[in-house]
Design a protein around this motif. Structure first.
Motif, mmCIF file in Angstrom:
data_model
loop_
_atom_site.group_PDB
_atom_site.id
_atom_site.type_symbol
_atom_site.label_atom_id
_atom_site.label_comp_id
_atom_site.label_asym_id
_atom_site.label_seq_id
_atom_site.Cartn_x
_atom_site.Cartn_y
_atom_site.Cartn_z
ATOM 1 N N THR A 86 -78.846 34.258 -28.677
ATOM 2 C CA THR A 86 -79.872 35.030 -29.237
ATOM 3 C C THR A 86 -80.849 34.359 -30.218
ATOM 4 O OG1 THR A 86 -78.114 35.229 -31.106
ATOM 5 C CG2 THR A 86 -78.073 36.953 -29.486
ATOM 6 N N GLU A 87 -80.893 32.945 -30.061
ATOM 7 C CA GLU A 87 -82.090 32.264 -30.596
ATOM 8 C C GLU A 87 -83.660 32.886 -30.228
ATOM 9 O OE1 GLU A 87 -83.007 27.488 -31.421
ATOM 10 O OE2 GLU A 87 -83.417 28.250 -29.370
ATOM 11 N N LYS A 88 -83.550 32.945 -29.141
ATOM 12 C CA LYS A 88 -85.061 33.530 -28.659
ATOM 13 C C LYS A 88 -85.344 34.730 -29.227
ATOM 14 C CE LYS A 88 -85.133 30.575 -24.459
ATOM 15 N NZ LYS A 88 -85.172 30.688 -22.924
ATOM 16 N N ALA A 89 -84.417 35.698 -29.109
ATOM 17 C CA ALA A 89 -84.581 37.041 -29.458
ATOM 18 C C ALA A 89 -84.732 36.798 -31.250
ATOM 19 C CB ALA A 89 -83.304 37.872 -29.402
ATOM 20 N N PHE A 90 -84.259 35.969 -31.878
ATOM 21 C CA PHE A 90 -84.530 36.020 -33.544
ATOM 22 C C PHE A 90 -85.800 35.374 -33.406
ATOM 23 C CE2 PHE A 90 -79.579 36.011 -33.943
ATOM 24 C CZ PHE A 90 -79.755 37.217 -34.624
ATOM 25 N N LEU A 91 -86.125 34.457 -32.705
ATOM 26 C CA LEU A 91 -87.601 33.817 -32.815
ATOM 27 C C LEU A 91 -88.754 34.996 -32.901
ATOM 28 C CD1 LEU A 91 -87.416 30.662 -30.747
ATOM 29 C CD2 LEU A 91 -87.213 30.896 -33.119
ATOM 30 N N VAL A 92 -88.369 35.790 -31.936
ATOM 31 C CA VAL A 92 -89.317 36.996 -31.906
ATOM 32 C C VAL A 92 -89.135 38.055 -32.959
ATOM 33 C CG1 VAL A 92 -90.219 39.049 -30.552
ATOM 34 C CG2 VAL A 92 -89.450 36.918 -29.528
ATOM 35 N N LEU A 93 -87.838 38.002 -33.675
ATOM 36 C CA LEU A 93 -87.676 38.753 -34.937
ATOM 37 C C LEU A 93 -88.587 38.252 -35.980
ATOM 38 C CD1 LEU A 93 -86.049 40.914 -36.811
ATOM 39 C CD2 LEU A 93 -84.390 38.947 -37.230
ATOM 40 N N GLN A 94 -88.833 37.022 -36.160
ATOM 41 C CA GLN A 94 -89.980 36.560 -37.238
ATOM 42 C C GLN A 94 -91.276 37.356 -36.666
ATOM 43 O OE1 GLN A 94 -90.318 32.163 -37.168
ATOM 44 N NE2 GLN A 94 -88.107 31.889 -36.881
ATOM 45 N N LEU A 95 -91.593 37.278 -35.557
ATOM 46 C CA LEU A 95 -92.977 37.981 -35.063
ATOM 47 C C LEU A 95 -92.882 39.556 -35.595
ATOM 48 C CD1 LEU A 95 -95.641 37.891 -33.865
ATOM 49 C CD2 LEU A 95 -94.271 38.453 -31.631
ATOM 50 N N ALA A 96 -91.659 40.111 -35.190
ATOM 51 C CA ALA A 96 -91.314 41.527 -35.651
ATOM 52 C C ALA A 96 -91.425 41.801 -37.269
ATOM 53 C CB ALA A 96 -90.086 41.880 -35.257
ATOM 54 N N GLY A 134 -94.978 47.535 -28.915
ATOM 55 C CA GLY A 134 -96.223 47.281 -29.338
ATOM 56 C C GLY A 134 -96.506 45.922 -29.541
ATOM 57 N N LEU A 135 -95.819 44.948 -29.549
ATOM 58 C CA LEU A 135 -95.979 43.696 -29.484
ATOM 59 C C LEU A 135 -96.610 43.124 -28.390
ATOM 60 C CD1 LEU A 135 -92.638 42.423 -31.384
ATOM 61 C CD2 LEU A 135 -94.805 42.718 -32.215
ATOM 62 N N GLU A 136 -97.589 42.087 -28.353
ATOM 63 C CA GLU A 136 -98.212 41.778 -27.132
ATOM 64 C C GLU A 136 -97.360 40.832 -26.318
ATOM 65 O OE1 GLU A 136 -101.995 40.192 -28.435
ATOM 66 O OE2 GLU A 136 -102.793 42.159 -28.589
ATOM 67 N N ALA A 137 -97.277 40.759 -25.024
ATOM 68 C CA ALA A 137 -96.596 39.963 -24.208
ATOM 69 C C ALA A 137 -96.866 38.316 -24.625
ATOM 70 C CB ALA A 137 -96.480 40.079 -22.886
ATOM 71 N N THR A 138 -98.210 37.963 -25.014
ATOM 72 C CA THR A 138 -98.533 36.744 -25.156
ATOM 73 C C THR A 138 -98.014 36.219 -26.403
ATOM 74 O OG1 THR A 138 -100.704 37.164 -23.694
ATOM 75 C CG2 THR A 138 -100.533 35.256 -25.399
ATOM 76 N N SER A 139 -98.257 37.257 -27.339
ATOM 77 C CA SER A 139 -97.628 36.884 -28.649
ATOM 78 C C SER A 139 -96.102 36.487 -28.776
ATOM 79 C CB SER A 139 -97.983 37.713 -29.754
ATOM 80 O OG SER A 139 -99.465 37.880 -29.750
ATOM 81 N N VAL A 140 -95.344 37.125 -27.858
ATOM 82 C CA VAL A 140 -93.870 37.088 -27.879
ATOM 83 C C VAL A 140 -93.656 35.930 -27.236
ATOM 84 C CG1 VAL A 140 -91.849 38.205 -26.905
ATOM 85 C CG2 VAL A 140 -93.601 39.551 -27.868
ATOM 86 N N ARG A 141 -94.231 35.441 -26.218
ATOM 87 C CA ARG A 141 -93.880 34.311 -25.502
ATOM 88 C C ARG A 141 -94.257 33.057 -26.399
ATOM 89 N NH1 ARG A 141 -95.990 37.511 -20.899
ATOM 90 N NH2 ARG A 141 -94.035 37.590 -19.452
ATOM 91 N N GLU A 142 -95.495 33.186 -27.008
ATOM 92 C CA GLU A 142 -95.731 32.331 -27.965
ATOM 93 C C GLU A 142 -94.716 32.004 -29.123
ATOM 94 O OE1 GLU A 142 -99.623 33.265 -29.323
ATOM 95 O OE2 GLU A 142 -100.559 32.257 -27.828
ATOM 96 N N MET A 144 -91.341 32.636 -28.724
ATOM 97 C CA MET A 144 -90.227 31.993 -28.322
ATOM 98 C C MET A 144 -90.378 30.544 -27.897
ATOM 99 S SD MET A 144 -88.718 34.841 -25.899
ATOM 100 C CE MET A 144 -90.120 35.358 -24.708
ATOM 101 N N ALA A 145 -91.806 29.794 -27.838
ATOM 102 C CA ALA A 145 -91.873 28.660 -27.472
ATOM 103 C C ALA A 145 -92.302 27.841 -28.706
ATOM 104 C CB ALA A 145 -93.113 28.475 -26.440
ATOM 105 N N SER A 146 -92.353 28.392 -29.921
ATOM 106 C CA SER A 146 -93.071 27.887 -31.127
ATOM 107 C C SER A 146 -92.212 26.836 -31.744
ATOM 108 C CB SER A 146 -93.495 28.915 -32.071
ATOM 109 O OG SER A 146 -93.624 28.409 -33.303
ATOM 110 N N PRO A 147 -92.369 25.629 -31.923
ATOM 111 C CA PRO A 147 -91.536 24.657 -32.670
ATOM 112 C C PRO A 147 -91.325 24.996 -34.298
ATOM 113 C CG PRO A 147 -93.143 23.493 -31.402
ATOM 114 C CD PRO A 147 -93.610 24.815 -31.405
#
Length: 203
Positions: A86-96, A134-142, A144-147
């Motif tokens: 679930t790490e990737k989903a949690f990275l996007v939780l930060q964005l959420a 409503g989250l942009e796909a580009t922002s979500v991918r960024e 998940m890849a963000s150090p």
């Protein structure tokens, strides 16, 4: 002043999904600020569970399904094997969190896994679920890849385990006081009321 309620979750934990109605009632009936926080039950490289083994079906039959029926939430043991990380989903939780939709995002992740049987460890699934909010796909991918977000995630996990001593989820901490198990709305409200009264007496 709002009472702080920290809720430590993992998106592969059915009890974290089943506590959602109680948390929603708490939000509605009390002045609280609910903070959704990550806790990985089995972080890499710990192997994740498989639904075809004995453990998960036994727990679901004995505990999860009866609780879900009592609460009235349709839920089923996901077939994804092994269970996703679930790490990737949690990275996007930060964005959420940054978009003030952390609760809605978490609910959507739980529904995707426990109701739609989707692999929430898959990047495209995470993107698809996020886009419906409503989250942009580009922002979500960024995300998940963000150090930087990965470092923040590790800091969040350390906060959960080392500072708050969380060992299981849902881990609910009300104004610094931990609450064991998967509490009902009544128990949550009583805990908030008791702490509010206690703080009032100290002032």
């Amino acid at each position: 002043m709002s009472t702080s309620v920290d809720v430590f979750i993992d998106y592969v934990c059915p009890f974290c999904f089943l506590v959602e109605p109680a948390l929603e009632e708490l939000r509605r009936d009390r002045d609280v600020k609910v903070n959704i926080r990550p806790f990985e039950l089995r972080p890499d490289p710990v192997p994740t569970l498989r639904p075809e083994d004995d453990y998960l079906p036994r727990v679901w039959n004995d505990l999860v399904y009866p609780m879900a029926e009592r609460i009235g939430i349709p839920i089923r043991l996901p077939s994804v094997s092994p269970q996703p990380r679930t790490e990737k989903a949690f990275l996007v939780l930060q964005l959420a969190h940054e978009h003030n939709i952390a609760g809605t995002y978490s609910q959507a992740m739980f529904q995707a896994f426990f109701q739609d049987d989707r692999d929430i460890g898959d990047e495209e699934v995470i993107v698809d679920v996020s886009r419906t909010l409503g989250l942009e796909a580009t922002s979500v991918r960024e995300a998940m890849a963000s150090p930087a977000r990965k470092r923040q995630h590790q800091a969040d996990l350390a906060y959960a385990t080392e500072t708050m001593r969380i060992t299981a989820v849902p881990g609910i901490v009300i104004d610094g006081t931990p609450l064991q198990g998967t509490p009902s709305a009544t128990r949550l409200k009583k805990a908030v009321d008791a702490l509010t009264t206690s703080k009032g007496c100290r002032q």
